[in-house]
Design a protein around this motif. Structure first.
Motif, PDB file in Angstrom:
ATOM      1  N   UNK A 178     -53.407 113.024  54.803  1.00  0.00           N
ATOM      2  CA  UNK A 178     -54.581 112.518  55.524  1.00  0.00           C
ATOM      3  C   UNK A 178     -55.704 112.291  54.497  1.00  0.00           C
ATOM      4  N   UNK A 179     -56.738 111.724  54.917  1.00  0.00           N
ATOM      5  CA  UNK A 179     -57.795 111.342  53.966  1.00  0.00           C
ATOM      6  C   UNK A 179     -58.537 112.535  53.401  1.00  0.00           C
ATOM      7  N   UNK A 180     -58.487 113.687  54.101  1.00  0.00           N
ATOM      8  CA  UNK A 180     -59.212 114.861  53.591  1.00  0.00           C
ATOM      9  C   UNK A 180     -58.299 115.970  53.089  1.00  0.00           C
ATOM     10  N   UNK A 181     -57.001 115.872  53.357  1.00  0.00           N
ATOM     11  CA  UNK A 181     -56.056 116.894  52.863  1.00  0.00           C
ATOM     12  C   UNK A 181     -55.748 116.639  51.396  1.00  0.00           C
ATOM     13  N   UNK A 203     -65.319 113.461  50.188  1.00  0.00           N
ATOM     14  CA  UNK A 203     -65.030 112.024  50.070  1.00  0.00           C
ATOM     15  C   UNK A 203     -63.556 111.728  50.405  1.00  0.00           C
ATOM     16  N   UNK A 204     -63.326 110.438  50.594  1.00  0.00           N
ATOM     17  CA  UNK A 204     -61.978 109.998  50.965  1.00  0.00           C
ATOM     18  C   UNK A 204     -61.047 110.111  49.761  1.00  0.00           C
ATOM     19  N   UNK A 205     -60.011 110.842  49.916  1.00  0.00           N
ATOM     20  CA  UNK A 205     -59.115 111.099  48.774  1.00  0.00           C
ATOM     21  C   UNK A 205     -58.295 109.866  48.402  1.00  0.00           C
ATOM     22  N   UNK A 206     -57.986 109.077  49.380  1.00  0.00           N
ATOM     23  CA  UNK A 206     -57.203 107.854  49.130  1.00  0.00           C
ATOM     24  C   UNK A 206     -57.968 106.947  48.167  1.00  0.00           C
ATOM     25  N   UNK A 207     -59.244 106.746  48.479  1.00  0.00           N
ATOM     26  CA  UNK A 207     -60.083 105.884  47.639  1.00  0.00           C
ATOM     27  C   UNK A 207     -60.242 106.497  46.257  1.00  0.00           C
ATOM     28  N   UNK A 208     -60.488 107.793  46.243  1.00  0.00           N
ATOM     29  CA  UNK A 208     -60.700 108.484  44.961  1.00  0.00           C
ATOM     30  C   UNK A 208     -59.481 108.380  44.058  1.00  0.00           C
ATOM     31  N   UNK A 209     -58.331 108.555  44.635  1.00  0.00           N
ATOM     32  CA  UNK A 209     -57.080 108.508  43.846  1.00  0.00           C
ATOM     33  C   UNK A 209     -56.849 107.095  43.332  1.00  0.00           C
ATOM     34  N   UNK A 252     -51.351 118.869  42.465  1.00  0.00           N
ATOM     35  CA  UNK A 252     -52.032 118.895  43.767  1.00  0.00           C
ATOM     36  C   UNK A 252     -53.515 118.671  43.532  1.00  0.00           C
ATOM     37  N   UNK A 253     -54.033 117.660  44.171  1.00  0.00           N
ATOM     38  CA  UNK A 253     -55.421 117.230  43.908  1.00  0.00           C
ATOM     39  C   UNK A 253     -56.189 117.163  45.227  1.00  0.00           C
ATOM     40  N   UNK A 254     -57.468 117.551  45.162  1.00  0.00           N
ATOM     41  CA  UNK A 254     -58.301 117.396  46.375  1.00  0.00           C
ATOM     42  C   UNK A 254     -59.700 116.898  45.979  1.00  0.00           C
ATOM     43  N   UNK A 255     -60.433 116.433  46.968  1.00  0.00           N
ATOM     44  CA  UNK A 255     -61.821 116.026  46.738  1.00  0.00           C
ATOM     45  C   UNK A 255     -62.691 116.868  47.651  1.00  0.00           C
ATOM     46  N   UNK A 256     -63.978 116.751  47.546  1.00  0.00           N
ATOM     47  CA  UNK A 256     -64.878 117.489  48.446  1.00  0.00           C
ATOM     48  C   UNK A 256     -64.814 116.845  49.819  1.00  0.00           C
TER      49      UNK A 256
END
Lengths: 343, 413
Positions: free
Chosen positions: A277-280, A242-248, A236-240
Motif C-alpha cells: 500500500x502507499x504507506x506500508x 509521504x507516498x512510498x510509491x512516488x518516493x521509490x 525493507x524501506x519506508x517513508x514518513x
C-alpha cells in the motif's frame, strides 16, 4: 588414486521385462562424490535413490553402468570390504544381540575375530548402545535398531559409508548424535553418503548434494553452488507520511524501467519492488549474492531520505531447491511420485 | 576372508536353529526313540520291553538273532519311521524358513552388500540348512550304534551310513524347498509344496513298484500256463489217437463189442472235449496275460523313466537296509512269519497245512501274488545299483539347485 569416492557415469536401470510392466528407474545417472565429504542424495519418493544405492552395493544389477566406487568398477565385490551400508528398511536377525549383529556383519565384511570383537564394543559405545549390547534385537526400539545398524556399518573401518534414511525412527537427541557421527567420520577422512528426506538435517551436515527426480540427476553440487544464482538481498524501506510509491520511483528512477516497478542494475542484476500500500513499507529485491551490488542502491535510497528498515541476505534453503526440482516448470505442479513407466 | 565368512555363517546358522527350539525338540525326540529301542530286547520266549516279555510269533532268539533283531528294529522303526518320516517332517518345518527369511527385503540387502559372491552365499546358506539334519542324524546314529552294540552284541559301523544317506535323502527334498522359498519368499508355500512334491515322488515310487509286481506276476502266470500247456496238448493228442484207433472197426466185431466200443468212444470224446475246453480256456488266459504283460511292461517303462529323473527317496533309504541285512535273512524272517500265519489259518479251518513247495508256489486267487513273485520284485529292486539311485537323484538335485542359484545370482532384491 582419484579424489572421487564415487564416480558414476550413465547408470541406467530398467525394471520389468516381457511379462511385467517396464519401469525405467534410472535414466543415465552421472554423479560424483568426493573422498572425505558428506554427500546428500535427495529426491521424492520413487526418484530412484534407493535403486542407485542398491546398485552401488550390488544388491541390484544395473541395466547399464560405468564408473567407479573407491577406484574400482561398480559391482566389484572385494571393494565392498571397504564400504559400510545401512539399508532403509533393514532387518537384523532378531535372535542376535546388538553385539552379535555388529560382530556377524563385521565377519561377513572380512574383519578378523579379535578386531571385530574389539570394534563391536567400541562402536556400540560410540552409538550409545553399550548398555544394551547383550540384549536381543527383538527387544529393541526402532531407534535402537538404527543405532546398532549404524554401528555395523563402521565395524570394518570403511572408507565409504552409505546410510539410507539413518534418522528414520530416531528421536531428536539421536538425530543430533547421528549428525555428530557424520562430522566425526568426515574428520577421520571417511566419505559419508546420506540418503534422507529430512532436508534440514542434510543441510546441516552435507558438503554436497544431488537431487534425483524421476531417475535423473536434476542438480548436484555444494549447497552454495546450487543456491548462488538464487541468492538475493531484500531491503525493507519506508517513508514518513509521504507516498512510498512516488518516493521509490523517484529514488530509483535510474534503474527502474519506465512505468514499472522492476528494472536492471548496471551489473545486470535484476531489481524488483513489492508495494502493498502507499504507506506500508516497500520490499526491494536484488537478485545477487554480492553485498557490493546493493551499496549504490542503499546510497540512492538514503539520498532520497527513505528509511532503510532492514537489509537481509536471502539464501534459498535445501527445501526450496528440492521443491523447485520437483516442480514441473511448465505447469507449476509438483511431479507425481514414482518412476516413469516404459522405456 | 572365506573362512571368516564361512565361520560366521555357520555360527549364525547354529544360533538361528538354536533360537527356533525345534532343533532341541527334535533332538530330545531322537533321544526318546533311541531309549525306546534300547528298552526292547529279544529272548528265547519272545520280545521283552524292560522287564516284561511278550511272546510275539517268530520274534524270539531261536529264530532271529539279537543282532539281526536290533538291526531290524533300527531299520524299521528308527530309520524307516523316525528318520525317514517323522524327523524329516520336523526338519522341513525347522528349515523351510531359512531361505525365505534370508531373501526377505532388508535382510538380504545387508548380506549382499558384503564382499561375498552370491553363489557362495546361497550355497553356504543351503548347506547350513542341511547342517540341521546332519547333526540330528549323527547323534541318532551314534546312540543307535551303542544300543545295537551293547544290547545286540553287534558293533555295526555300517549304521553310520545313515548319516550321508539321510543327508542325501533330505537334500533331495530341501533343494525343492529352497527353490520354492526363493521364488515365493513364503515359508508356508515352501513347506507345503515340498511335502506335496514328496508325496508325488512317493506315489511315482509306489506306482513303479506295483507295476513291476503286476508285470512279474503276469510273467509268472504266462510261464505257468505255458508250462501246463504242453502236457495238456500231449493228453489231447493221445486222446485223439486213442479215439482214432477205437474208430477203426475191427473185422468180425460183434454187435455187443461194437456197442461197447462206441460207448468208449463217446466217453473219450467227452473227455477230449474237456481237455480241449481247458486248452481253449488256457490259450485265452495265456493271451490275456500276454497282453497284460505287454501293457504292464509299457506302463512300467514309462513310470520307471519318470522315476529315473526324479529323486529316489525310498530307494536311497533302502541302501542302508541292503547294507545291514541280507536278502536271505529277510527271507528267513518272512518265511517264518508266513509259516506262523498258515499254522494259525489251519488251526482255525481244521485243514492240513500246505507243504513248503505249495507255500512257495501257492496262491489263493488271481490277485494273490506268490512269494516267489514278491521275492523276485524285491531282488530286482535291491539289484538296482547305488550309482543309479544316487547318481540320478543327485542329478535332479543339481538341476534344481542350479536353477535356484541362477535365480539368486540374477535377481534384483
Amino acid at each position: 588414486m582419484t579424489d572421487l569416492a564415487i564416480d558414476l557415469r550413465d547408470v541406467d536401470k530398467l525394471y520389468g521385462g516381457a511379462f511385467s510392466k517396464r519401469v525405467h528407474a534410472l535414466r543415465g545417472i552421472d554423479m560424483q562424490v568426493g573422498r572425505g565429504e558428506v554427500f546428500g542424495l535427495l529426491g521424492p519418493n520413487g526418484a530412484g535413490k534407493s535403486t542407485l544405492v542398491k546398485i552401488l552395493m550390488t544388491v541390484i544389477r544395473p541395466t547399464r553402468a560405468q564408473g567407479n566406487v573407491l577406484g574400482r568398477s561398480v559391482g566389484h565385490k572385494p571393494t565392498l570390504a571397504r564400504v559400510g551400508y545401512l539399508p532403509e528398511h533393514h532387518r537384523f536377525p532378531d535372535y542376535l544381540t546388538g553385539r552379535q549383529v555388529v560382530e556377524y556383519y563385521g565377519a561377513m565384511a572380512g574383519v578378523g575375530r579379535r578386531d571385530r570383537k574389539q570394534r563391536a564394543a567400541q562402536l556400540l559405545d560410540f552409538v550409545g548402545m553399550a548398555r544394551w549390547a547383550d540384549t536381543r534385537v527383538r527387544g529393541y526400539s526402532k531407534g535402537m535398531r538404527q543405532r546398532v545398524g549404524i554401528a555395523q556399518t563402521l565395524v570394518n573401518k570403511p572408507d565409504l559409508v552409505i546410510w539410507d534414511e539413518p534418522t528414520d525412527g530416531v528421536d531428536p537427541v539421536g538425530r543430533r548424535d547421528i549428525r555428530q557421527m557424520c562430522v566425526e567420520l568426515k574428520r577421520q577422512g571417511t566419505t559419508v553418503m546420506l540418503n534422507s528426506h529430512l532436508l534440514s538435517e542434510l543441510e546441516m551436515v552435507c558438503d554436497r548434494v544431488a537431487i534425483l527426480v524421476q531417475g535423473r540427476v536434476s542438480s548436484q553440487g555444494t549447497i552454495n553452488d546450487l543456491t548462488v544464482h538464487r541468492q538475493a538481498y531484500e531491503i525493507e524501506v519506508s517513508t514518513g507520511d509521504s507516498n512510498i510509491d512516488t518516493a521509490i520511483r523517484s529514488s530509483l528512477s535510474g534503474w527502474l524501467d519506465p512505468g514499472a516497478l522492476s528494472g536492471t542494475l548496471p551489473g545486470g542484476e535484476s531489481l524488483s519492488v513489492t508495494l502493498d500500500s502507499t504507506h506500508a513499507p516497500a520490499l526491494l529485491r536484488v537478485n545477487s549474492a554480492e553485498a557490493a551490488v546493493v551499496q549504490p542502491l542503499l546510497d540512492a535510497l538514503r539520498a532520497s531520505r527513505l528509511t532503510i528498515r532492514a537489509v537481509k541476505p536471502i539464501r534459498p534453503s535445501l527445501e526450496d531447491l528440492f521443491m523447485e526440482a520437483v516442480t514441473d516448470p511448465t505447469t507449476g505442479q509438483t511431479l507425481a511420485p514414482g518412476a516413469k513407466e516404459g522405456a | 576372508m572365506v573362512l571368516t565368512q564361512g565361520g560366521a555363517m555357520l555360527l549364525d546358522a547354529y544360533r538361528e536353529l538354536n533360537a527356533k527350539k525345534m532343533f532341541w525338540i527334535t533332538l530330545a525326540l531322537s533321544a526318546f526313540v533311541v531309549l525306546a529301542i534300547a528298552c526292547v530286547g529279544i529272548n528265547d520266549k519272545g520280545v521283552s520291553v524292560l522287564w516284561w516279555t511278550f511272546p510275539l510269533g517268530v520274534f524270539n532268539s531261536s529264530i532271529v538273532s539279537p543282532a539281526f533283531f536290533y538291526k531290524f528294529v533300527f531299520i524299521n522303526f528308527g530309520f524307516k519311521f523316525w528318520l525317514t518320516w517323522a524327523a524329516t517332517i520336523l526338519a522341513l518345518i525347522s528349515t523351510a524358513s531359512l531361505i525365505p527369511d534370508f531373501v526377505t527385503g532388508g535382510s538380504i540387502d545387508l548380506v549382499l552388500s558384503k564382499p561375498i559372491g552370491r553363489l557362495r552365499l546361497f550355497l553356504t546358506k543351503y548347506t547350513m540348512g542341511l547342517l540341521f539334519v546332519g547333526l540330528q542324524v549323527s547323534v541318532f546314529s551314534a546312540a543307535s550304534f551303542l544300543v545295537i552294540g551293547v544290547r545286540g552284541g553287534a558293533w555295526e559301523w555300517k549304521i553310520f551310513l545313515a548319516v550321508p544317506l539321510v543327508l542325501l535323502f533330505f537334500s533331495f527334498l530341501y533343494c525343492v524347498c529352497a527353490l520354492i522359498g526363493l521364488l515365493t519368499r513364503s515359508t508356508i508355500a515352501a513347506l507345503l509344496l515340498t511335502i506335496l512334491f514328496w508325496f508325488v515322488i512317493f506315489m511315482v515310487d509306489t506306482a513303479e513298484q506295483s507295476l513291476l509286481l503286476f508285470q512279474l506276476n503276469a510273467e509268472d502266470r504266462v510261464a505257468s500256463i505255458e508250462k501246463k500247456a504242453a502236457p495238456l496238448a500231449e493228453s489231447i493228442a493221445k486222446q485223439q489217437a486213442a479215439i482214432a484207433q477205437l474208430k477203426e472197426e475191427p473185422a468180425g466185431e460183434s454187435a455187443e463189442d461194437k456197442a461197447k466200443r462206441e460207448a468208449q468212444i463217446i466217453t473219450m470224446q467227452a473227455s477230449l472235449s474237456g481237455f480241449e475246453l481247458r486248452q481253449q480256456s488256457s490259450t485265452s488266459s495265456l493271451k490275456d496275460y500276454q497282453n497284460s504283460e505287454l501293457l504292464l511292461s509299457r506302463w512300467h517303462t514309462a513310470v520307471f523313466s519318470l522315476k529315473t529323473i526324479l529323486p529316489k527317496t525310498s530307494e536311497t533309504m533302502g541302501i542302508l537296509e541292503r547294507s545291514l541285512t541280507s536278502l536271505d535273512e529277510v527271507a528267513k524272517l518272512e518265511d517264518a512269519q508266513e509259516e506262523r500265519r498258515e499254522e494259525r489259518r489251519t488251526r482255525r479251518s481244521g485243514a492240513t497245512p500246505p507243504s513248503d513247495g505249495e507255500r512257495a508256489q501257492g496262491r489263493n486267487g488271481p490277485d494273490d501274488f506268490s512269494s516267489a513273485v514278491t521275492r523276485k520284485q524285491q531282488e530286482i529292486i535291491r539289484s538296482r545299483s547305488v550309482w543309479w539311485i544316487l547318481g540320478t537323484s543327485l542329478g535332479f538335485e543339481a538341476v534344481v539347485l542350479g536353477i535356484a542359484c541362477l535365480i539368486f545370482s540374477r535377481r534384483d532384491f
